[in-house]
Design a protein around this motif. Structure first.
Motif, PDB file in Angstrom:
ATOM      1  N   UNK A  57       0.850  -1.192   0.000  1.00  0.00           N
ATOM      2  CA  UNK A  57       0.000   0.000   0.000  1.00  0.00           C
ATOM      3  C   UNK A  57       0.887   1.243   0.000  1.00  0.00           C
ATOM      4  N   UNK A  58       0.713   2.094  -0.984  1.00  0.00           N
ATOM      5  CA  UNK A  58       1.530   3.298  -1.128  1.00  0.00           C
ATOM      6  C   UNK A  58       0.662   4.534  -0.868  1.00  0.00           C
ATOM      7  N   UNK A  59       1.001   5.278   0.178  1.00  0.00           N
ATOM      8  CA  UNK A  59       0.220   6.460   0.526  1.00  0.00           C
ATOM      9  C   UNK A  59       1.117   7.678   0.723  1.00  0.00           C
ATOM     10  N   UNK A  60       2.344   7.609   0.154  1.00  0.00           N
ATOM     11  CA  UNK A  60       3.263   8.732   0.292  1.00  0.00           C
ATOM     12  C   UNK A  60       2.707  10.025  -0.251  1.00  0.00           C
ATOM     13  N   UNK A  61       1.856   9.943  -1.298  1.00  0.00           N
ATOM     14  CA  UNK A  61       1.283  11.141  -1.891  1.00  0.00           C
ATOM     15  C   UNK A  61       0.344  11.860  -0.927  1.00  0.00           C
ATOM     16  N   UNK A  62      -0.110  11.156   0.125  1.00  0.00           N
ATOM     17  CA  UNK A  62      -1.037  11.746   1.104  1.00  0.00           C
ATOM     18  C   UNK A  62      -0.316  12.315   2.320  1.00  0.00           C
ATOM     19  N   UNK A  63       1.002  12.152   2.398  1.00  0.00           N
ATOM     20  CA  UNK A  63       1.731  12.651   3.558  1.00  0.00           C
ATOM     21  C   UNK A  63       1.855  14.185   3.528  1.00  0.00           C
ATOM     22  N   UNK A  64       1.868  14.847   4.711  1.00  0.00           N
ATOM     23  CA  UNK A  64       1.620  14.249   6.023  1.00  0.00           C
ATOM     24  C   UNK A  64       0.161  13.825   6.154  1.00  0.00           C
ATOM     25  N   UNK A  65      -0.027  12.593   6.556  1.00  0.00           N
ATOM     26  CA  UNK A  65      -1.351  11.979   6.549  1.00  0.00           C
ATOM     27  C   UNK A  65      -1.892  11.812   7.959  1.00  0.00           C
ATOM     28  N   UNK A  66      -3.163  11.448   8.020  1.00  0.00           N
ATOM     29  CA  UNK A  66      -3.795  11.091   9.278  1.00  0.00           C
ATOM     30  C   UNK A  66      -4.543   9.783   9.060  1.00  0.00           C
TER      31      UNK A  66
END
Length: 354
Positions: A57-66
């Motif tokens: 699962x790649x969510x780096x584009x949403x960082x900084x994330x919650x």
């Protein structure tokens, strides 16, 4: 419909079309819930479903994330994790507090902001899961949400409660906040939760089949051939008719193509007395109002909260969430009471009155 993705694994265990429809309802309910709470146009759309391992699962584009973690309960189990940008959550909070500014890059999620965000996500998740439960005809519920701030090093595996090599269903959404923010977020459904959802889908399919079979059997049982004159003795005919009357209550019949179609009469509430001793919660509402979070946080001793009713207006008497009567407040010894002045609808409390 959610976009089709060819995968092998839990996502293909049962009817994919039903699962896609379920996720679309889930997304629509979440958007409607946020719109209602924030009193702003929030649109959640375009769910794209795929299945990969947790570590992929790649969510780096949403960082900084919650991370917004919840757990399915009552009829299902397993964790679901929503991952969205912190700035999008700040945009939600700005709407909640009536702030028209764009998200501040230096915004910090203090205790008050986290509490407000948690309550907002709780209402959204509970509303969307309630819609799924209604669709499946079961008792799926969700626990309260746990919010986790990510600084780029947050690992999804402990948050979702699955091993890194476990499969997870990943759903990508698009979100539009008024005309101010267009963004995206994702939701990860654990293997445990997905398995439970698929089992509930299969249970619904079986229940639909059973209901269809019962309806067909009932229809066939109500189709009775008419007795031809002279075919049986008169006494036997009387016994036949008496037996038929005892086996079902009939209120009308029509001859159609040589068949007599009997229609069963609607049930009568003859057993209503069995529930007459059931205790009910009765509450009295003198009025209500809506205030923004920032106003509520400023409440202190001596604050006057104006309600939406005039001083001489009757109060509402509520039973099981239903308005049944109105009346005026009286004092009985040292207690308050209500003298009923208007009956609205007492039959609605048993879900049978019109």
């Amino acid at each position: 419909m959610a976009k089709e993705v060819e995968n092998q694994g839990i996502i293909n265990m049962t009817d994919r079309q039903v699962f896609d429809e379920l996720i679309n309802l889930h997304a629509k309910a979440a958007g409607e819930s946020l719109s209602s709470i924030l009193k702003a146009d929030i649109e959640i759309s375009g769910p794209e479903i795929s299945e990969i391992t947790v570590k992929e699962v790649e969510y780096g584009i949403l960082e900084p994330a919650i991370f917004v973690k919840s757990c399915l309960t009552s009829g299902a189990a397993g964790n679901m994790v929503i991952i969205l940008r912190q700035r999008d959550m700040q945009a939600f909070l700005n709407e909640l507090m009536g702030i028209d500014d764009l998200p501040d890059p230096d915004f910090e999620f203090d205790e008050v902001a986290m509490s407000a965000a948690t309550e907002l996500m709780n209402q959204m998740v509970h509303a969307s899961v309630e819609v799924m439960a209604e669709y499946l005809g079961n008792t799926i519920e969700s626990s309260d949400c746990q919010l986790i701030l990510s600084d780029g090093r947050q690992n999804l595996s402990p948050a979702i409660g699955e091993a890194p090599d476990s499969k997870t269903i990943v759903i990508h959404y698009r979100v539009k906040i008024k005309d101010m923010v267009e963004s995206e977020f994702m939701e990860c459904i654990s293997t445990t939760a997905a398995d439970c959802m698929y089992q509930e889908i299969e249970a619904r399919r079986e229940a639909d089949k059973m209901a269809e079979a019962e309806a067909k059997a009932l229809e066939e049982s109500l189709l009775v051939k008419p007795i031809q004159p002279g075919a049986v003795p008169a006494s036997a005919g009387r016994e036949h008719l008496q037996s038929a009357a005892e086996s079902r209550t009939v209120n009308s019949a029509a001859v159609n193509g040589g068949r007599t179609v009997f229609q069963a009469s609607p049930p009568i509430n003859g057993n209503l007395g069995l529930i007459m001793d059931v205790p009910l919660n009765v509450s009295v509402e003198i009025g209500k109002t809506r205030r923004r979070l920032k106003d509520v946080l400023n409440f202190n001793n001596g604050t006057v909260v104006e309600l939406d009713k005039q001083a001489d207006a009757p109060v509402d008497i509520i039973v099981n969430g239903q308005l049944i009567a109105r009346g005026e407040v009286v004092v009985i010894d040292d207690n308050f009471g209500v003298r009923i002045s208007e009956i609205v609808n007492t039959r609605s409390i048993i879900g049978n009155g019109e």
